[in-house]
Enzyme design. Structure first.
Site, PDB file in Angstrom:
ATOM      1  N   ARG A 127     -15.450  12.065   7.769  1.00 59.34           N
ATOM      2  CA  ARG A 127     -14.595  12.814   8.128  1.00 59.34           C
ATOM      3  C   ARG A 127     -14.458  13.618   6.855  1.00 59.34           C
ATOM      4  O   ARG A 127     -13.627  14.621   7.052  1.00 59.34           O
ATOM      5  CB  ARG A 127     -13.373  12.272   8.161  1.00 59.34           C
ATOM      6  N   ASP A 160     -15.470   1.941   6.794  1.00 60.55           N
ATOM      7  CA  ASP A 160     -14.830   2.406   6.807  1.00 60.55           C
ATOM      8  C   ASP A 160     -15.627   3.831   5.087  1.00 60.55           C
ATOM      9  O   ASP A 160     -14.872   4.854   5.409  1.00 60.55           O
ATOM     10  CB  ASP A 160     -13.716   2.481   5.756  1.00 60.55           C
ATOM     11  N   LYS A 212      -8.850  -2.074   5.604  1.00 63.78           N
ATOM     12  CA  LYS A 212      -8.665  -2.381   4.009  1.00 63.78           C
ATOM     13  C   LYS A 212      -8.129  -3.403   3.368  1.00 63.78           C
ATOM     14  O   LYS A 212      -7.800  -4.107   2.938  1.00 63.78           O
ATOM     15  CB  LYS A 212      -9.168  -1.508   3.158  1.00 63.78           C
ATOM     16  N   SER A 267      -8.056   3.454   8.818  1.00 65.47           N
ATOM     17  CA  SER A 267      -9.293   3.267   7.552  1.00 65.47           C
ATOM     18  C   SER A 267      -8.004   2.438   6.628  1.00 65.47           C
ATOM     19  O   SER A 267      -8.397   1.917   5.878  1.00 65.47           O
ATOM     20  CB  SER A 267      -8.844   4.532   7.550  1.00 65.47           C
ATOM     21  N   HIS A 296       0.908  -1.112   0.316  1.00 68.62           N
ATOM     22  CA  HIS A 296      -0.168  -0.149  -0.043  1.00 68.62           C
ATOM     23  C   HIS A 296       0.885   1.622   0.048  1.00 68.62           C
ATOM     24  O   HIS A 296       1.962   1.246   0.769  1.00 68.62           O
ATOM     25  CB  HIS A 296      -1.108  -0.267   1.513  1.00 68.62           C
TER      26      HIS A 296
HETATM   27  N1  URA Z   1      -6.382   6.813   3.001  1.00 69.12           N
HETATM   28  C1  URA Z   1      -7.616   6.299   3.654  1.00 69.12           C
HETATM   29  O1  URA Z   1      -7.903   5.135   3.552  1.00 69.12           O
HETATM   30  N2  URA Z   1      -7.983   5.960   4.989  1.00 69.12           N
HETATM   31  C2  URA Z   1      -7.750   7.548   5.152  1.00 69.12           C
HETATM   32  O2  URA Z   1      -8.110   8.174   6.561  1.00 69.12           O
HETATM   33  C3  URA Z   1      -6.318   8.587   4.635  1.00 69.12           C
HETATM   34  C4  URA Z   1      -6.259   8.146   2.960  1.00 69.12           C
END
Ligand code: URA
Ligand code: CA
Length: 433
Positions: free
Chosen positions: A168, A161, A187, A183, A82
């Site tokens: 947010r 999320d 994932k 977050s 990631h």
């Molecule tokens: N990328 C994400 O997936 N979540 C966040 O909170 C910030 C960046």
């Protein structure tokens, strides 16, 4: 569920219990707890932070809001990467097939462009026909057949999320380290991974510009990986300059093809080999990082990574002929040159402005659901720190006329020609969980 009690606990800076967190998350996803409550809680978390065990419980509750993927048909180690994103960060696209060509399974769930940064899904869709909207069954099938699946978040992957991120976003609460870490990691953990490489960028083009905050984010995510039994490494890499020579969807696909053919920019290849090498090491396929890097480099040079990507493109409905015939990729009809206004050395100052420029040209979204132009983008002619003479071409702007004046103004703001400038290294630090 006593939502007000939970809010009061966090408002007063006290620690939430696991039961409170689970109750809150389940109630919120079910619609029993409202956005009013959730935004107040997010603000309290933003202000007070979360302790390690509290964050692990929060992330666990997010993960439990959806499904964790399982791939019983796959015996290969499942390893993903990631990146926190940046300008021209094309690494994932050549990396996934290279890692698969070396024996890993790479279940990669990516996002769309966010803010000034491009998204892997949007870039992949520059390949004619390429489909990123995969059901869980499609995703598993691609992974079994090719060793790679490149999909987007489905409704079953961390629905908490989706709701929390949107909230947010509208309440100015994105920039909280625990909320970002949970977050991202929820994932990734939903992919059912054995191991994960995290690329946390620093610099003016990074999501987390400040180096010390980037380090805290990396270590927070590594802590979560450890809690969930996923082997992980985080790299702190340079986003004070664009990565590679291209930024823009089809341009970056072409650059990825070059990398998969053993060519292309050195910095892109270096990060592909480094991240891929570490993925192989964490996946147990090699003993040392050096062995892993050499294996990845070989897959780029011997055509096996490229051949894997051809199969991935076919499996996901795309037309692999665009690898041989680049004219099949989307291409902007016009090119504008940006030239040096004086003799000097190129120093990047504000990479967000470059992301903004691509967006103005039509290559990014101003609001959710906007269509994007895959052909537009920027081509960098001069590396950071190189000496130029007045009139030399610094970069090429690929455009369709739309937003050109705005884009050029942003590009002018993004760099300076100075008397001396020492670029920062590509990789600043490596941390392992
Ligand atoms: N990328 C994400 O997936 N979540 C966040 O909170 C910030 C960046
Ligand atoms: Ca690039």
């Amino acid at each position: 569920m006593d939502a007000r009690g939970i809010l009061a606990t966090k408002r007063d800076g006290k620690r939430l219990s696991e039961a409170q967190i689970r109750g809150f998350m389940a109630g919120y996803v079910a619609g029993e707890i409202t956005d009013h409550h959730a935004s107040a809680l997010l603000m309290a978390i933003f202000l007070h932070g979360m302790e390690e065990a509290e964050l692990a419980a929060w992330t666990h509750a997010m993960l439990e809001s959806g499904r964790v993927m399982k791939f019983p048909g796959i015996s290969r180690p499942k390893v993903d990467k990631h990146s926190t994103g940046g300008i021209g960060d094309t690494v994932s696209i050549p990396l996934a097939p290279a890692a698969a060509a070396c024996g890993l399974a790479v279940p990669m769930i990516s996002g769309r462009g966010l803010g000034h940064t491009g998204g892997t899904l949007d870039k992949l869709e520059a390949i004619p026909g390429f489909c990123t909207q995969l059901s869980e069954a499609d995703f598993a099938r691609c992974l079994e057949r090719t060793g790679v699946a490149l999909g987007g978040q489905t409704p079953d992957i961390v629905p908490a999320d989706r709701k929390l991120y949107a909230l947010r976003d509208v309440t100015g609460l994105i920039e909280s380290l625990p909320l970002i870490a949970s977050s991202i990691m929820s994932k990734k953990l939903a992919e059912g991974l054995d191991a994960l490489v995290l690329d946390v960028k620093f610099g003016s083009g990074a999501f987390m510009m400040d180096r010390s905050r980037g380090e805290v984010l990396a270590k927070t995510m590594l802590g979560l990986a450890r809690d969930f039994g996923v082997r992980a490494t985080a790299l702190h890499t340079n986003m004070e300059r664009p990565l590679g020579r291209m930024a823009g969807h089809a341009l970056e696909i072409a650059e990825s093809f070059d990398c998969l053919e053993g060519r292309g920019p050195a910095d892109l290849r270096e990060l592909v080999c480094l991240q891929g090498g570490e993925m192989l090491r964490l996946g147990g396929l090699v003993r040392t990082l050096e062995d892993g890097k050499a294996r990845i480099a070989r897959s780029l040079d011997d055509g096996s990574a490229r051949a894997t990507f051809v199969r991935v493109i076919e499996e996901q409905g795309g037309d692999p002929r665009c690898m041989d015939e680049r004219a099949r990729l989307p291409k902007a009809s016009q090119v504008e040159l940006v030239r040096a206004g004086r003799d000097g050395v190129l120093a990047w100052r504000d990479l967000r402005a470059l992301g903004g420029a691509i967006c103005e040209l039509g290559g990014g979204r101003k609001k959710l659901g906007d269509a994007i132009d895959h052909g537009v983008g920027l081509e960098f002619e001069v590396p950071e720190g190189a000496a130029v003479r007045v009139g030399d071409v610094l970069l090429r702007v690929h455009h369709e006329g739309r937003g050109l004046a705005e884009a050029l103004a942003l590009v002018e703001r993004s760099f300076e020609l100075v008397d001396a400038h020492a670029p920062a290294p590509l990789v600043l630090a490596t941390w392992t969980a």
